[in-house]
Enzyme design. Sequence first.
Site, PDB file in Angstrom:
ATOM      1  N   ARG B  54      -3.329   2.591  -4.940  1.00  0.00           N
ATOM      2  CA  ARG B  54      -4.307   1.999  -5.857  1.00  0.00           C
ATOM      3  C   ARG B  54      -5.471   2.976  -5.998  1.00  0.00           C
ATOM      4  NH1 ARG B  54      -7.522   2.895  -2.615  1.00  0.00           N
ATOM      5  NH2 ARG B  54      -9.107   1.714  -3.722  1.00  0.00           N
ATOM      6  N   ALA B  56      -8.032   4.058  -9.577  1.00  0.00           N
ATOM      7  CA  ALA B  56      -7.754   4.429 -10.967  1.00  0.00           C
ATOM      8  C   ALA B  56      -7.182   5.846 -11.093  1.00  0.00           C
ATOM      9  CB  ALA B  56      -9.019   4.251 -11.808  1.00  0.00           C
ATOM     10  N   ASP B 249     -13.044   1.756 -12.563  1.00  0.00           N
ATOM     11  CA  ASP B 249     -11.682   1.715 -13.093  1.00  0.00           C
ATOM     12  C   ASP B 249     -11.658   1.991 -14.585  1.00  0.00           C
ATOM     13  OD1 ASP B 249     -11.797  -0.078 -10.564  1.00  0.00           O
ATOM     14  OD2 ASP B 249      -9.715   0.545 -10.804  1.00  0.00           O
ATOM     15  N   ASN B 259     -15.390  -2.176 -12.417  1.00  0.00           N
ATOM     16  CA  ASN B 259     -15.019  -1.746 -11.067  1.00  0.00           C
ATOM     17  C   ASN B 259     -14.623  -3.001 -10.304  1.00  0.00           C
ATOM     18  OD1 ASN B 259     -14.714   0.333  -9.065  1.00  0.00           O
ATOM     19  ND2 ASN B 259     -16.568  -0.399  -8.078  1.00  0.00           N
ATOM     20  N   LYS B 260     -14.187  -2.815  -9.089  1.00  0.00           N
ATOM     21  CA  LYS B 260     -13.745  -3.925  -8.245  1.00  0.00           C
ATOM     22  C   LYS B 260     -14.686  -5.125  -8.338  1.00  0.00           C
ATOM     23  CE  LYS B 260     -10.868  -3.879  -6.191  1.00  0.00           C
ATOM     24  NZ  LYS B 260      -9.730  -4.253  -7.036  1.00  0.00           N
TER      25      LYS B 260
END
Lengths: 365, 365
Positions: B54, B56, B249, B259-260
């Site tokens: 995982r 990006a 990402d 993002n997360k």
Amino acid sequence: MQVGNKYYESLWFDRDHPGEVRVINQRRLPWEFQIQIIDSLEEVYLAIREMTVRGAPVIGVLAAFGMYIDAYNHPDEAHLADRLDHAAEYLLSSRPTAVNLAYAVSEQQKIYHAISGHSAVTGALLRRALGMADTEKEACRLIGENGFPLIRELAEKKQGEPVNILTHCNAGWLATIDYGTALAPVYKAHKEGIPLHVWVDETRPRNQGARLTVWELKQAGIPYTLIADNAGGHLMQHGMVDIVLVGSDRTTRNGDVANKIGTYLKALAARDNHVPFYVALPVSTIDPALKDGKDIPIEKRAAKEIIEMEGMTGTKIQKVSIVPPDTPVMNYGFDVTPARLVTGLITEKGICQASEEGIRSILKY
Amino acid sequence: MQVGNKYYESLWFDRDHPGEVRVINQRRLPWEFQIQIIDSLEEVYLAIREMTVRGAPVIGVLAAFGMYIDAYNHPDEAHLADRLDHAAEYLLSSRPTAVNLAYAVSEQQKIYHAISGHSAVTGALLRRALGMADTEKEACRLIGENGFPLIRELAEKKQGEPVNILTHCNAGWLATIDYGTALAPVYKAHKEGIPLHVWVDETRPRNQGARLTVWELKQAGIPYTLIADNAGGHLMQHGMVDIVLVGSDRTTRNGDVANKIGTYLKALAARDNHVPFYVALPVSTIDPALKDGKDIPIEKRAAKEIIEMEGMTGTKIQKVSIVPPDTPVMNYGFDVTPARLVTGLITEKGICQASEEGIRSILKY
């Protein structure tokens, strides 16, 4: 509140067992509904410290019973007041943040410093503990009544669509004696037939949202969805939260709110997205002696609360280490949400602004 | 980066095994350092979807290798371009949020739509995949160089006290090919002898902070402390964070940063406490086709990621259910931090403002 077909409170006293107090063991939920009998000062201390019982209002009441139980257990004690002063100090060392604990202990201290004789003191301590339980319970019922119009107004705007409420940690009836603080208006609204949906923050590290709030809402038949603590901001950005309701462990004179760690982040997101952010609390949680949130002692808790995670494997409750056990960890239990981010305080005496003036209008000091 | 006494990248190609690509299995960390061989399109798809790999930048590179491997595995395919178009669509369906995946796939599509012949296409696809890996790696090295002065300046102000960096999720070398994005300046600063300490957000629900960032920092010998995602606001309120560094990402033309999930909450806290909040990303993560963050597709992931928690019991990796398995759950993988909360973007081409002008100055479009 209702558990299956029986009515429970989170803590109760049975006159047939006068040296004991009964509590729902919150460490076993949601896996097991277990009633725990507590019959010594040490067990009261441990129940608070290890969070068999948690929630600012209920740990205050339990501490008051702790003082009573210690007196009851020592009928031959020559120096009862000294003994109880030690008990008070011991109980105060269990958890630092919730003001209710300090308040309850100091209320009991007034009694045995004012009167003497073992049975007179014991009787008065019991009456005070029972009185506090009743007061907390009635306060929470009224918090429900006073907070309800906020939800009703949102429901009117939403014209039949469910009102989406986000809550952090557990500020339900398990955290109080009955009704809850943040959840009291939710229970009331549900009873009044208002369509609701609650976003429940998991509330790491101890998962009180995932374990306790989910369990409470399920018992009550209120629709809910469990989310990671990280998700609330995204939901608010997308109009999926109509109101945030949380409890408090201590609120200072100026309206700063100590509550479970992570509350501040949700308050920031609420402000950024124009979502009302209300704190529900009995006035016993307000500490007018403290000027602002900087003065609130913030508990640091054990590393293992972050390192270990408890859950079920098949029919067995088990702990796993989610990181290597020697991982360096910092575990603050609470944070302080500045008053400027709080839309209002919902108390048993009405809703007020989170400000010195607002709190003065409620406390009338 | 160094793992024990050996140098690894998160993904690599071995010319002696031309139908394969090798990755570090990120689902086994920190418990086990396992290298996984991936030798089919399906395995590439699963490795991305199930997050064996995982981050990006690295899923982009892996997808590029996926297209190559699929071509390599089908030397007799009459309709290679059709086959690869199907492969592209299949890979794109694995995860929606990271733009790098879409970019990598479209780059490979250009190749086989421009040239023909199995060995020519296969050779060109491999060269492009290898080139992308090199480009990402060099970009991350430069992100480290470009972000380093920010940390050095903080170190100068702190006069020997460690610079406290907060990071969310894993934006280290595991998420890229090497160096990392958010962690690249951290590794560089550590190499330059600057005293550092990193607060690592656990990053529920998948715990990439707890599992991967902690592991990376431990390998590198950089001091760190694991915290619950709820804790960052409190730390920032108390001056315990000097800078927040995160990855992305997908970042849109105006500087909005996906993002997360949970990144937005940290950005709000950083703003509220005047803590600089930087996003480190290769320009391949910038999507100039999207006007702003509202257009970024946000992945919803499986409920079991919230319901189940993996960890060790003794020497066994085990999953426990932290709530009853039928608990209703919502699991968004990402959120969008609005450009207004981002102090700057750290890219391989320099630091720029998170704005249309800033991004234009970097991308020169």
